[in-house]
Scaffold this motif. Structure first.
Motif, PDB file in Angstrom:
ATOM      1  N   GLN A   1      47.283 -23.024  -7.051  1.00  0.00           N
ATOM      2  CA  GLN A   1      46.442 -24.151  -6.643  1.00  0.00           C
ATOM      3  C   GLN A   1      44.974 -23.749  -6.532  1.00  0.00           C
ATOM      4  OE1 GLN A   1      48.561 -24.938  -3.063  1.00  0.00           O
ATOM      5  NE2 GLN A   1      50.215 -26.055  -4.065  1.00  0.00           N
TER       6      GLN A   1
ATOM      7  N   SER B   1      45.780 -29.020 -10.262  1.00  0.00           N
ATOM      8  CA  SER B   1      44.665 -28.725  -9.359  1.00  0.00           C
ATOM      9  C   SER B   1      43.353 -28.637 -10.123  1.00  0.00           C
ATOM     10  CB  SER B   1      44.920 -27.401  -8.617  1.00  0.00           C
ATOM     11  OG  SER B   1      46.083 -27.491  -7.814  1.00  0.00           O
TER      12      SER B   1
ATOM     13  N   HIS C   1      51.959 -30.857  -5.545  1.00  0.00           N
ATOM     14  CA  HIS C   1      51.349 -30.588  -4.244  1.00  0.00           C
ATOM     15  C   HIS C   1      49.835 -30.502  -4.351  1.00  0.00           C
ATOM     16  CE1 HIS C   1      55.275 -28.476  -2.672  1.00  0.00           C
ATOM     17  NE2 HIS C   1      55.473 -29.710  -3.108  1.00  0.00           N
ATOM     18  N   PHE C   2      49.350 -29.639  -5.233  1.00  0.00           N
ATOM     19  CA  PHE C   2      47.918 -29.373  -5.439  1.00  0.00           C
ATOM     20  C   PHE C   2      47.213 -29.007  -4.129  1.00  0.00           C
ATOM     21  CE2 PHE C   2      48.474 -33.202  -8.467  1.00  0.00           C
ATOM     22  CZ  PHE C   2      49.169 -32.431  -9.385  1.00  0.00           C
ATOM     23  N   ASN C   3      47.954 -28.585  -3.126  1.00  0.00           N
ATOM     24  CA  ASN C   3      47.410 -28.464  -1.778  1.00  0.00           C
ATOM     25  C   ASN C   3      48.273 -27.480  -0.982  1.00  0.00           C
ATOM     26  OD1 ASN C   3      46.625 -28.898   0.929  1.00  0.00           O
ATOM     27  ND2 ASN C   3      46.276 -31.070   0.604  1.00  0.00           N
TER      28      ASN C   3
ATOM     29  N   ASN D   1      42.397 -30.387   2.236  1.00  0.00           N
ATOM     30  CA  ASN D   1      43.058 -29.499   1.289  1.00  0.00           C
ATOM     31  C   ASN D   1      42.315 -28.163   1.261  1.00  0.00           C
ATOM     32  OD1 ASN D   1      43.849 -28.160  -1.112  1.00  0.00           O
ATOM     33  ND2 ASN D   1      44.284 -30.087  -2.149  1.00  0.00           N
TER      34      ASN D   1
ATOM     35  N   TYR E   1      52.698 -20.713  -4.698  1.00  0.00           N
ATOM     36  CA  TYR E   1      52.080 -21.988  -5.067  1.00  0.00           C
ATOM     37  C   TYR E   1      50.577 -22.000  -4.749  1.00  0.00           C
ATOM     38  CZ  TYR E   1      55.506 -25.525  -6.660  1.00  0.00           C
ATOM     39  OH  TYR E   1      56.377 -26.290  -7.398  1.00  0.00           O
TER      40      TYR E   1
ATOM     41  N   THR F   1      52.325 -27.731   0.504  1.00  0.00           N
ATOM     42  CA  THR F   1      53.332 -26.719   0.203  1.00  0.00           C
ATOM     43  C   THR F   1      53.898 -26.121   1.487  1.00  0.00           C
ATOM     44  OG1 THR F   1      52.231 -26.183  -1.889  1.00  0.00           O
ATOM     45  CG2 THR F   1      53.731 -24.527  -0.975  1.00  0.00           C
TER      46      THR F   1
ATOM     47  N   GLU G   1      51.173 -26.780 -11.155  1.00  0.00           N
ATOM     48  CA  GLU G   1      50.314 -26.792  -9.964  1.00  0.00           C
ATOM     49  C   GLU G   1      48.886 -26.378 -10.296  1.00  0.00           C
ATOM     50  OE1 GLU G   1      50.861 -27.579  -6.426  1.00  0.00           O
ATOM     51  OE2 GLU G   1      52.250 -28.757  -7.627  1.00  0.00           O
TER      52      GLU G   1
ATOM     53  N   ALA H   1      42.668 -25.584  -0.736  1.00  0.00           N
ATOM     54  CA  ALA H   1      42.314 -25.180  -2.101  1.00  0.00           C
ATOM     55  C   ALA H   1      41.081 -25.938  -2.584  1.00  0.00           C
ATOM     56  CB  ALA H   1      43.487 -25.416  -3.046  1.00  0.00           C
TER      57      ALA H   1
END
Length: 222
Positions: free
Chosen positions: A93, A15, A66-68, A173, A89, A72, A11, A175
């Motif tokens: 990220q 990201s 996910h990166f988000n 997003n 998570y 998640t 992750e 993050a």
């Protein structure tokens, strides 16, 4: 089953690479566009959409890609991952996203530590983030249910389109929003504007989870 440490690294690394692409392509686009903002945005868009396809395909089998944090959140609400993992998570990220921004700055000879002064304010931009995030979650849930192999391509294509049909250029997003507040470049957002993006992102994700939880519900035979 993939270990927690490998999931978190995936992750974070995914990201980081995503933000390196977003910010780096923004800097490159602006430098090469000769003042034409549309051309700069087009370069930024195509690079981001293409990178998402690759990154989701690579990291999806490890962490879900996910990166988000809102992705998640929705996964945890749908009981697709334990809450104890869903709570950590977003740390990976956000940290990864910030490192990706710094990597982009380093590649282009920019000051590593920056704070954006680019205001992105107004109700239209906030509403755009709710719409963009709703569509992102809808894309993920729909393709995972019916055509899981197409999810990387679908997400990349959706974000490519959303860059252009939303007034905010579809951050979608939290993050990404936090990390981009630390870049005073083409892709940046002033920290004062970030909360008005993040709240609608959460609202849009929750609304999409509710709507598609109902739409995709398996019917029980009478």
């Amino acid at each position: 089953m993939t270990s927690v440490s490998r999931r978190l690294v995936a992750e974070g690394l995914g990201s980081a690479l995503l933000l390196a692409v977003v910010v780096g392509s923004g800097i490159m686009g602006e430098r090469l566009a000769g003042g034409n903002v549309a051309i700069a945005l087009l370069g930024n868009t195509l690079a981001t959409g293409a990178a998402l396809v690759v990154l989701i395909a690579v990291f999806g089998p490890i962490s879900g890609a996910h990166f988000n944090p809102v992705v998640t959140l929705v996964a945890a609400m749908r009981r697709e991952m334990p809450w104890r993992l869903a709570l950590i998570y977003p740390v990976a990220q956000v940290v990864g996203a910030i490192l990706g921004v710094w990597a982009a700055h380093a590649m282009f000879g920019e000051a590593i530590l920056q704070v954006s002064t680019k205001l992105r304010d107004g109700g239209g931009q906030a509403f755009s983030e709710a719409v963009a995030t709703f569509g992102l979650i809808a894309t993920i849930l729909g393709t995972v249910r019916f055509r899981p192999d197409s999810t990387p391509m679908a997400v990349g294509l959706y974000i490519t389109a959303a860059y252009w049909f939303t007034a905010s250029t579809a951050f979608a997003n939290p993050a990404v929003t936090i990390a981009r507040s630390l870049s005073n470049t083409f892709s940046g957002i002033a920290p004062s504007s970030a909360p008005a993006f993040i709240l609608p992102q959460i609202v849009g994700a929750l609304f999409a989870a509710g709507v598609f939880g109902w739409l995709l519900k398996t019917e029980t035979p009478a």
